[in-house]
Design a protein around this motif. Structure first.
Motif, PDB file in Angstrom:
ATOM      1  N   LEU A   1       0.831  -1.215   0.000  1.00 13.09           N
ATOM      2  CA  LEU A   1       0.000   0.000   0.000  1.00 13.09           C
ATOM      3  C   LEU A   1       0.858   1.254   0.000  1.00 13.09           C
ATOM      4  N   ARG A   2       1.985   1.185   0.737  1.00 14.60           N
ATOM      5  CA  ARG A   2       2.866   2.366   0.733  1.00 14.60           C
ATOM      6  C   ARG A   2       3.421   2.626  -0.665  1.00 14.60           C
ATOM      7  N   ALA A   3       3.782   1.554  -1.380  1.00 17.99           N
ATOM      8  CA  ALA A   3       4.295   1.746  -2.747  1.00 17.99           C
ATOM      9  C   ALA A   3       3.202   2.337  -3.647  1.00 17.99           C
ATOM     10  N   CYS A   4       1.978   1.851  -3.490  1.00 23.35           N
ATOM     11  CA  CYS A   4       0.856   2.382  -4.304  1.00 23.35           C
ATOM     12  C   CYS A   4       0.664   3.876  -4.073  1.00 23.35           C
ATOM     13  N   ARG A   5       0.963   4.320  -2.857  1.00 23.51           N
ATOM     14  CA  ARG A   5       0.764   5.738  -2.519  1.00 23.51           C
ATOM     15  C   ARG A   5       2.024   6.562  -2.696  1.00 23.51           C
ATOM     16  N   ASN A   6       3.055   5.947  -3.262  1.00 22.49           N
ATOM     17  CA  ASN A   6       4.335   6.635  -3.482  1.00 22.49           C
ATOM     18  C   ASN A   6       4.988   7.073  -2.178  1.00 22.49           C
ATOM     19  N   GLN A   7       4.745   6.324  -1.124  1.00 20.54           N
ATOM     20  CA  GLN A   7       5.379   6.614   0.165  1.00 20.54           C
ATOM     21  C   GLN A   7       6.693   5.832   0.276  1.00 20.54           C
ATOM     22  N   PRO A   8       7.533   6.169   1.258  1.00 16.92           N
ATOM     23  CA  PRO A   8       8.821   5.473   1.400  1.00 16.92           C
ATOM     24  C   PRO A   8       8.648   3.959   1.593  1.00 16.92           C
ATOM     25  N   ILE A   9       9.527   3.191   0.955  1.00 17.53           N
ATOM     26  CA  ILE A   9       9.492   1.727   1.058  1.00 17.53           C
ATOM     27  C   ILE A   9      10.912   1.219   1.302  1.00 17.53           C
TER      28      ILE A   9
ATOM     29  N   GLY B   1      -8.357   7.768 -13.242  1.00 18.78           N
ATOM     30  CA  GLY B   1      -8.456   7.771 -11.784  1.00 18.78           C
ATOM     31  C   GLY B   1      -7.611   6.682 -11.148  1.00 18.78           C
ATOM     32  N   ALA B   2      -6.546   6.273 -11.858  1.00 15.92           N
ATOM     33  CA  ALA B   2      -5.674   5.221 -11.323  1.00 15.92           C
ATOM     34  C   ALA B   2      -4.600   5.825 -10.424  1.00 15.92           C
ATOM     35  N   ASP B   3      -4.370   5.216  -9.274  1.00 15.78           N
ATOM     36  CA  ASP B   3      -3.244   5.612  -8.431  1.00 15.78           C
ATOM     37  C   ASP B   3      -1.956   5.003  -8.955  1.00 15.78           C
ATOM     38  N   VAL B   4      -2.068   3.818  -9.565  1.00 12.67           N
ATOM     39  CA  VAL B   4      -0.921   3.075 -10.092  1.00 12.67           C
ATOM     40  C   VAL B   4      -1.293   2.626 -11.499  1.00 12.67           C
ATOM     41  N   VAL B   5      -0.331   2.735 -12.425  1.00 13.88           N
ATOM     42  CA  VAL B   5      -0.606   2.263 -13.781  1.00 13.88           C
ATOM     43  C   VAL B   5       0.191   0.986 -14.038  1.00 13.88           C
ATOM     44  N   GLY B   6      -0.503  -0.068 -14.447  1.00 15.19           N
ATOM     45  CA  GLY B   6       0.147  -1.334 -14.793  1.00 15.19           C
ATOM     46  C   GLY B   6       0.712  -1.236 -16.202  1.00 15.19           C
ATOM     47  N   VAL B   7       1.979  -1.663 -16.351  1.00 14.21           N
ATOM     48  CA  VAL B   7       2.677  -1.504 -17.628  1.00 14.21           C
ATOM     49  C   VAL B   7       2.944  -2.897 -18.203  1.00 14.21           C
ATOM     50  N   ASP B   8       2.641  -3.095 -19.482  1.00  4.75           N
ATOM     51  CA  ASP B   8       2.852  -4.419 -20.082  1.00  4.75           C
ATOM     52  C   ASP B   8       4.333  -4.587 -20.447  1.00  4.75           C
ATOM     53  N   PHE B   9       4.687  -5.812 -20.901  1.00  2.14           N
ATOM     54  CA  PHE B   9       6.115  -6.105 -21.102  1.00  2.14           C
ATOM     55  C   PHE B   9       6.666  -5.564 -22.408  1.00  2.14           C
ATOM     56  N   MET B  10       5.804  -5.015 -23.269  1.00  5.98           N
ATOM     57  CA  MET B  10       6.312  -4.445 -24.512  1.00  5.98           C
ATOM     58  C   MET B  10       6.707  -2.983 -24.348  1.00  5.98           C
ATOM     59  N   THR B  11       6.347  -2.400 -23.224  1.00  2.00           N
ATOM     60  CA  THR B  11       6.585  -0.974 -22.989  1.00  2.00           C
ATOM     61  C   THR B  11       7.792  -0.803 -22.059  1.00  2.00           C
ATOM     62  N   PRO B  12       8.809  -0.020 -22.457  1.00  3.92           N
ATOM     63  CA  PRO B  12       9.946   0.185 -21.544  1.00  3.92           C
ATOM     64  C   PRO B  12       9.467   0.874 -20.256  1.00  3.92           C
ATOM     65  N   LEU B  13       9.843   0.289 -19.116  1.00  5.01           N
ATOM     66  CA  LEU B  13       9.304   0.789 -17.850  1.00  5.01           C
ATOM     67  C   LEU B  13       9.810   2.200 -17.522  1.00  5.01           C
ATOM     68  N   ASP B  14      11.077   2.483 -17.877  1.00  3.81           N
ATOM     69  CA  ASP B  14      11.592   3.831 -17.583  1.00  3.81           C
ATOM     70  C   ASP B  14      10.881   4.877 -18.451  1.00  3.81           C
TER      71      ASP B  14
ATOM     72  N   GLN C   1       6.460   9.153 -18.856  1.00  2.47           N
ATOM     73  CA  GLN C   1       5.129   9.568 -19.307  1.00  2.47           C
ATOM     74  C   GLN C   1       4.228   9.943 -18.133  1.00  2.47           C
ATOM     75  N   LEU C   2       4.440   9.246 -17.015  1.00  2.00           N
ATOM     76  CA  LEU C   2       3.464   9.318 -15.931  1.00  2.00           C
ATOM     77  C   LEU C   2       3.877  10.235 -14.795  1.00  2.00           C
ATOM     78  N   GLY C   3       5.026  10.891 -14.904  1.00  2.00           N
ATOM     79  CA  GLY C   3       5.456  11.793 -13.837  1.00  2.00           C
ATOM     80  C   GLY C   3       5.695  11.026 -12.550  1.00  2.00           C
ATOM     81  N   SER C   4       5.090  11.496 -11.457  1.00  2.00           N
ATOM     82  CA  SER C   4       5.388  10.863 -10.170  1.00  2.00           C
ATOM     83  C   SER C   4       4.447   9.702  -9.860  1.00  2.00           C
ATOM     84  N   ARG C   5       3.529   9.383 -10.780  1.00  2.00           N
ATOM     85  CA  ARG C   5       2.557   8.322 -10.473  1.00  2.00           C
ATOM     86  C   ARG C   5       3.230   6.947 -10.448  1.00  2.00           C
ATOM     87  N   PRO C   6       2.982   6.148  -9.414  1.00  2.00           N
ATOM     88  CA  PRO C   6       3.620   4.828  -9.347  1.00  2.00           C
ATOM     89  C   PRO C   6       3.238   3.924 -10.522  1.00  2.00           C
TER      90      PRO C   6
END
Ligand code: 1CP
Length: 341
Positions: free
Chosen positions: A6-14, A252-265, A270-275
């Motif tokens: 949950l902390r990771a979803c909220r971009n809190q320290p982990i 309205g997503a707090d976290v965006v799921g990224v597929d394996f064809m898309t470079p994660l970095d 694209q998403l700024g600070s959104r996890p």
């Protein structure tokens, strides 16, 4: 203390990157296959004790940071009066697909109690899950569920779905609104029963251009995600969704799921600070330890530590050796605490 997930979803320290895996319970596990020899897939979903056992077993064997409820995105279509079955090897089948405006006009209003067996399973899982582990509820997004209702099953090109969408705007709106409203009730039911986070799967939205996604899909997914309690983190995932990431976030997503064809970095840029969540190619789990380690480290590096939830870029495939999956989870747990944070 909030769970690591949950902390990771909220971009809190982990202290390390949390990990869970799409389709972490399923046919790649011998214990699951044993259960499936005795019960059909729908029986497993509809008996809360069995669904809870499958959910908890996979979580425990893999030592992942979140359990995902054992269920399916298509259960909800039974509440619309559609006849759902799962054929051996062929995946889902809806016997009278929705192809006409008249059929769609006759759809009933979904009652929240229709899926009571799912909420019971959520309660049982929450009761037996360690408190530091999150429980993810889920549903299919209106477009992906609509595609099964209209096609009658899996599809590569979604031709019936697109024909309806492009030529019958009123019927499309009625179908998507009906599914969105049902999904809101369904996800609220899961949250009230004890899910502390949810994932909305729009697995097939990537078959649309960004323009069409915005026009025909986004408003309905947005309605779902913005109608849920703000304090519950929402993950929104689609396959082939590189060009849709920002729109999916804006649903309205707090976290965006990224597929394996898309470079994660690139996705992170694209998403700024959104996890973000993702995105190892599930095929890597069919290889050897060295290959798995190298690719996992690369994903962790691109994910950047803070604000990253490790996952695959789509579901585990059936041929996957369980030991490789355990090795992957161990690697993420070790490597993400030492190297990156
Ligand atoms: O034969 C069997 O034992 C059934 C195989 C199976 C399983 C294990 C199906 C049929 N569904 C599931 C469980 C499931 N489905 C989960 C459980 C939790 C976990 O991840 O461990 C989840 C989250 C889903 C979600 C789901 N179902 C999605 C979205 C995720 C994705 O893979 O993109 C979709 C598209 C479905 C439809 C579905 N259900 C089952 C199959 C084989 C399919 C996909 C068919 C297709 O490719 O069109």
């Amino acid at each position: 203390m909030e769970t690591l997930f949950l902390r990771a979803c909220r971009n809190q320290p982990i202290e390390r990157v949390p990990v869970w895996l799409m389709r972490q319970a399923g046919r790649y596990m011998a214990e699951y296959r044993d259960l499936r020899a005795r019960y059909s897939f729908l029986e497993l979903c509809k008996q809360p004790e069995l669904a809870a056992e499958v959910t908890l077993h996979a979580r425990q064997v893999l030592q992942v940071d979140a359990a995902i409820l054992f269920a399916d995105i298509l259960l909800i279509v039974e509440c619309l009066g559609l006849n759902l079955s799962f054929q051996k090897g062929d995946g889902p089948c809806i016997s009278e697909p929705l192809r006409t405006g008249e059929q769609i006009a006759r759809l009933p209003k979904v009652e929240v109690a229709d899926l009571d067996y799912v909420y019971q399973a959520v309660r049982l899982v929450r009761r037996d899950l360690p408190e530091e582990i999150s429980l993810i509820g889920f549903a299919g997004a209106p477009f992906t569920v609509a595609s099964y209702c209209v096609e009658g099953g899996s599809s590569r090109e979604f031709l019936h779905t697109k024909r309806l969408m492009y030529t019958q705007p009123q019927a499309w709106d009625r179908l998507m609104t009906t599914l969105a409203d049902a999904t809101i009730l369904y996800l609220r039911g899961q949250i009230e029963a004890g899910a502390d986070s949810i994932q909305l799967f729009d697995s097939w939205a990537g078959c649309l251009s960004p323009h069409d996604y915005r026009k025909y899909v986004k408003p309905y997914s947005q309605k779902v995600l913005t109608s849920l309690p703000t304090e519950v983190p929402k993950i929104h995932f689609g396959r082939g969704s590189a060009l849709l990431l920002q729109d999916m976030a804006e649903c309205g997503a707090d976290v965006v799921g990224v597929d394996f064809m898309t470079p994660l970095d690139w996705a992170r840029q694209q998403l700024g600070s959104r996890p973000v969540q993702g995105n190892l190619d599930p095929a890597i789990l069919l290889t050897d330890r060295e290959t798995i380690r190298n690719h996992t480290e690369a994903v962790l590096k691109q994910g950047g530590g803070q604000g990253h939830i490790f996952n695959l870029g789509h579901g585990i495939v059936q041929q996957t050796p369980v030991d490789n999956v355990k090795f992957l989870v161990e690697t993420v747990r070790e490597q993400s605490s030492v190297s990156f944070l």
